[in-house]
Design an enzyme around this catalytic site. Structure first.
Site, PDB file in Angstrom:
ATOM      1  N   GLU A 186       1.480 -18.497  -9.548  1.00  0.00           N
ATOM      2  CA  GLU A 186       2.952 -18.199  -9.586  1.00  0.00           C
ATOM      3  C   GLU A 186       3.742 -19.151  -8.766  1.00  0.00           C
ATOM      4  O   GLU A 186       4.815 -19.701  -9.258  1.00  0.00           O
ATOM      5  CB  GLU A 186       3.519 -16.831  -9.421  1.00  0.00           C
ATOM      6  N   PHE A 187       3.252 -19.545  -7.557  1.00  0.00           N
ATOM      7  CA  PHE A 187       4.034 -20.325  -6.627  1.00  0.00           C
ATOM      8  C   PHE A 187       3.566 -21.623  -6.541  1.00  0.00           C
ATOM      9  O   PHE A 187       4.455 -22.588  -6.059  1.00  0.00           O
ATOM     10  CB  PHE A 187       3.739 -19.563  -5.194  1.00  0.00           C
TER      11      PHE A 187
ATOM     12  N   ASP B 244      -2.917  -2.944  -7.513  1.00  0.00           N
ATOM     13  CA  ASP B 244      -3.288  -4.083  -8.499  1.00  0.00           C
ATOM     14  C   ASP B 244      -4.826  -4.211  -8.667  1.00  0.00           C
ATOM     15  O   ASP B 244      -5.300  -5.389  -8.511  1.00  0.00           O
ATOM     16  CB  ASP B 244      -2.542  -5.107  -8.291  1.00  0.00           C
TER      17      ASP B 244
END
Length: 986
Positions: free
Chosen positions: A631-632, A746
């Site tokens: 994501e980053f 998660d």
């Protein structure tokens, strides 16, 4: 010719022929099908009767060119019916044709004695035919077009005076449909000479309008019809709107619609698109002409779409092609500095030359330089602050704060515009070097309580970020929270820690710390609150009596034995002891057990990174290849070589360029979390790189990647013991996290990494605590989406994440491992998964899954979270299974693959029912009793072999009912195979 000699007409015909052969140029919109004047030799038209009627006469014109004509002059005899037919005339696609007749006609009054038989008209006929070889005239086949009369007739006097009276008549006929046609002329008693006959049709000729070419187009069948024609753009042009015109019946083009535009680099000249001349350009497909290159640019080719900038001049990305080329500005002027302790104010004037642009802004570069060595400078780093900002300044002044005291700084002010990046040069900057003054230290960022007792608190803190000199001492101010600083005490110390004693038990105290240098005290830190305990801690120190110590130890042993006995008794009553307090509500700390610290509780998140993660010099890292995208930013593999240690393989997460402060904080928060863990089944953090770009997180490298993909790639290749060993490693890592009071939230096979030795390690600690309300039950977090199929029911319904909800997720991971990476709940929707779990359904055992492992999964999926095992109990059970491999040989299914039906814990015991009717009644599906009976399923032995297709075939089509019946069928089948017990005791 009865009554009038033919010779009397010849002189006049010669004159007429001279007139009609003078010019044969016809309009461009007429296409000739027949022209009697153009025929070489005899026309050879068919006459009826063959003799005594129409005669073909050949007359020489003034150029000695023979002209073929037809004459008839039987004016003395009554009831004339003389026919003359042309050869077959091809239609050539025309739907309407025109007949042009040039003729002369004798005035009946000029002929004596013929008043009763002489006529001054004749008839024109046509006949359509696909046969071009018809030899005879069949009058009945012909259709009359018109009766032709002369506008002027001639007399004997005209013949003598050679006066020419030529008539021209045009008639049209249509619509035509066959391949061709014949024309016929009927004489009924006139004295007439057909000088020429021309048959033609009309077309709209090829033309160019609005840069669109329209082809030759034959007119329509009716005299009022319009034929729509689409044009095609000429070379080097393109459609703007679809070009269309209408072809009128008269062969004229009407109503142009739409147009084409010359392509970029071309302009319209003389109805064509021609290339722009050298020195000109055209950037777009428009209807404008080519333009001359703007200032400071040129073109050297015809057809240029843009102009090249002169040397030293540039065009910004957003500049239009019509804008002049510009250049970077010169340096700012008149730079002035004003030093105030550890702050500097800079002011300057605009550059003398703006480069021809108005988008001027300023960037400030800060360098810290050694005394007497201005060439040895380095960046000031992120601790220095600029107001209003460091880059993109629109004003000509800036304030710089948080500098170090007694330090040399060089500040460069760069003037930049839209083209500066194309040619950066030191000529665009002006610099000034200053030395800061003495200043007080900056505030202390963090205070920690190392130990809290009933009457004391042991405090420790870090040195200020900017000490601005030698720290002489620290001052600690503290007070009871309720006093709100009305009454406080001061403690001074030369070290970065102190013990505050004499406090009241069970009381909240607020602490502030500040540092002092030769320049004086800095500001106090922010408030940090700690509460003293109520129970005194046992103290064993110097001078403690050994006998007392021995008694204390013995008492502790007895207490432990009593607790173990109580636990065993409780264990017999319940499979797993219910927690007296919810896991997420346990706030007390056990002495000697390290506890997880949430980095988001820090006022300065960077402090958490500094405390828990080791800073690594970027020069020690070598990035080798990109192995994924997160994501980053990118995830890479590489090598880490720290001085004094051997080189190791590492995984490198990078933070992509252009990040915001929040993205940087979120990115580094995972490192702050990982840095607190030290366990062989938790991914190990090597360190972080934050002092240069890109910002990086360095972890150990796991060669086999994520567990789910690894299992799918190696489907069926491992023994059950190997799979249980993987599960044991994951459970051990989760026990460690649970003991530290960390909730993963998660846990899934995709977030477990596998190394070359098949050691599984828990990873992905970047998940947010903020969950959105989502009707699809897929909660968006900073780390991605958490699928419902891994999440415990209470976490879905109430957002209650605890170690018990992690246990539920661990059960799903067990199912993933034993099924070699299959997707939990297959292709069911999230809503169907939620509904099925709420109704008590659970996943069936995967193929060849030992009964004991599936039973452990079902224990993890208990609806009441307090009924689920703790991770310590899970690890102990897996250890027992590994030590006793025979317990793993009993499996719950002999099929090649598990059924996709969920198991229902409410399925009746097989031994409790004796008939199909009893069974259907037990599962509340008795409505289908007749369906089973009619299809021949009268025994339970027959029922246990049914599948979804069988249920549909006997008329059970509701999916929920199919699932309920199939889950019970599977449970019964398992009971038959296993000899005892239910498979799903949830």
């Amino acid at each position: 010719m009865a009554g009038v000699p033919v010779g009397a007409l010849l002189p006049l015909l010669v004159g007429v022929c001279g007139a009609v052969t003078g010019s044969r140029v016809y309009p461009a919109n007429e296409v000739t099908l027949l022209d009697s004047r153009s025929v070489q030799g005899e026309l050879g038209w068919i006459a009826s009767p063959l003799e005594g009627g129409w005669e073909e006469v050949s007359i020489m014109d003034e150029k000695n060119t023979p002209i073929r004509t037809y004459q008839v002059c039987n004016v003395m005899e009554p009831s004339q019916n003389n026919w003359l037919r042309t050869d077959w005339i091809p239609r050539e696609g025309a739907q309407r044709v025109y007949i042009e007749i040039k003729f002369t006609l004798r005035d009946c009054n000029s002929l004596p004695g013929v008043m009763g038989t002489c006529k001054e008209t004749f008839n024109l006929y046509y006949y359509e035919s696909n046969n071009d070889k018809e030899r005879f005239i069949r009058e009945s086949q012909f259709a009359k077009i018109d009766t032709i009369a002369a506008d002027e007739s001639f007399t004997q006097v005209d013949i003598g005076d050679r006066i020419m009276k030529l008539n021209t008549e045009v008639r049209d006929v249509g619509p035509l449909s066959k391949k061709g046609f014949y024309l016929a002329f009927q004489d009924v008693g006139a004295c007439i000479a057909l000088v020429s006959v021309r048959v033609f049709y009309k077309k709209c000729p090829l033309t160019v309008r609005n840069l669109a070419q329209f082809p030759d187009t034959i007119t329509g069948a009716d005299t009022s019809s319009l034929v729509e024609v689409r044009g095609s753009c000429v070379n080097n042009s393109e459609e703007k709107d679809v070009p269309k015109m209408y072809c009128g019946a008269d062969g004229e083009w009407l109503v142009p619609i739409g147009n084409c535009l010359c392509n970029a680099g071309y302009e319209e000249r003389n109805g064509e698109c021609q290339a722009c001349k050298i020195g000109y350009y055209k950037a777009l497909s428009t209807d404008v002409a080519c333009a001359k290159c703007p200032p400071h640019s040129y073109s050297i080719w015809e057809g240029s779409t843009s102009c090249t900038c002169d040397r030293g001049f540039f065009r910004a990305e957003n500049d239009a092609a019509s804008m002049p080329c510009t250049r970077p500005p010169s340096a700012p002027q008149n730079l002035i500095s004003n030093v105030n302790e550890t702050s500097v104010n800079l002011e300057w004037s605009a550059p003398q030359n703006k480069g021809g642009r108005d988008d001027i802004s300023y960037n400030v570069v800060c360098k810290r330089c050694g005394a007497g060595e201005p060439s040895h400078c380095r960046s000031c780093g992120s601790g220095v602050h600029f107001s209003p900002q460091q880059n993109g300044l629109k004003t000509t002044k800036v304030s710089i704060t948080d500098l170090l005291a007694h330090t040399n700084y060089t500040f460069e002010v760069w003037a930049v515009n839209g083209v500066s990046k194309h040619n950066p040069s030191q000529d665009q900057a002006v610099s000034v070097t200053v030395t800061t003054n003495q200043a007080a230290p900056s505030p202390i960022a963090l205070i920690q309580a190392k130990e809290i007792t009933r009457h004391s608190v042991a405090l420790a803190w870090l040195e200020p970020d900017r000490p601005n000199g030698v720290i002489l001492e620290y001052e600690v101010k503290y007070y009871e929270k309720d006093q709100n600083e009305r009454s406080y005490r001061i403690v001074k110390t030369a070290s970065r820690n102190t013990d505050i004693k004499g406090l009241n038990p069970l009381t909240s105290y607020v602490f502030h710390v500040r540092a002092r240098t030769a320049a004086g005290y800095g500001d106090f830190s922010g408030p940090f609150e700690f509460t003293t305990n109520t129970v005194p801690s046992p103290i064993i120190g110097d001078g403690t009596n050994p006998t007392v110590l021995l008694v204390s130890v013995a008492g502790s042993v007895v207490l432990v034995v009593i607790l173990i006995a109580a636990f065993v008794i409780s264990r017999r009553r319940s499979k797993y002891s219910k927690a007296k307090q919810e896991a997420d509500e346990e706030k007390h700390l056990n002495q000697g057990v390290r506890t997880y610290v949430d980095p988001f509780t820090y006022e300065d998140p960077n402090q958490a990174v500094r405390e828990f993660a080791k800073e690594i010099d970027a020069s020690c890292i070598k990035i080798e290849k990109v192995i994924g995208v997160g994501e980053f930013g990118e995830v890479c593999s590489g090598r880490l070589k720290v001085p004094g240690k051997r080189e190791i393989c590492v995984a490198i997460k990078t933070l992509k360029a252009g990040y915001t402060d929040k993205q940087r904080r979120d990115f580094l928060s995972e490192a702050s979390i990982m840095g607190q863990f030290d366990h062989p089944n938790i991914i190990h953090l090597e360190g972080v790189v934050t002092k240069c770009k890109p910002v990086m997180i360095i972890t150990e490298y796991m060669e086999n990647g994520s567990l789910d993909a690894f299992l799918r790639k190696n489907d069926g290749r491992f023994t059950v013991i190997q799979l249980v060993g993987m599960l044991r490693g994951i459970g051990s890592g989760m026990k460690y996290l649970s003991d530290m009071s960390y909730v993963h939230r998660d846990l899934a096979a995709r977030n477990i990494l596998v190394n070359s030795n098949l050691v599984c390690k828990v990873s992905d600690f970047g998940m947010s605590r903020v969950l959105e309300d989502d009707p699809e039950a897929a909660y968006t977090t900073r780390g991605g989406k958490i699928p419902i199929r891994w999440t415990a029911p209470e976490a879905i319904a109430y957002r209650k994440f605890t170690s018990a909800s992690d246990v539920w997720s661990y059960g799903i991971v067990m199912w993933e491992v034993m099924s070699y990476g299959e997707r939990p709940y297959w292709d069911m929707s999230n809503q169907d998964v939620i509904k099925a779990i709420e109704e008590g359904y659970r996943l069936p055992p995967p193929m060849d899954c030992p009964i004991a492992l599936h039973q452990l999964m079902l224990d993890c999926w208990q609806k009441e979270r307090s009924d689920r095992p703790k991770f310590g109990q899970i690890v102990n059970m897996l250890d027992k299974l590994i030590r006793n491999p025979n317990s793993l040989k009993r499996t719950g299914s002999e099929s090649s693959r598990p059924s996709t039906a969920l198991l229902d814990p409410s399925s009746p015991e097989f031994s409790a029912v004796v008939s199909v009717s009893d069974w259907l009644q037990a599962i509340k599906m008795e409505r289908y009793k007749d369906n089973f009976t009619a299809a021949g399923y009268t025994t339970l032995e027959a029922v246990v072999h049914m599948n979804q297709d069988d249920l549909a075939r006997i008329g059970i089509t509701a999916i929920t009912h199919q699932n309920k019946i199939l889950s019970s069928v599977q449970a019964m089948r398992s009971q038959m195979q296993q000899m005892h017990g239910r498979m799903v005791p949830v």
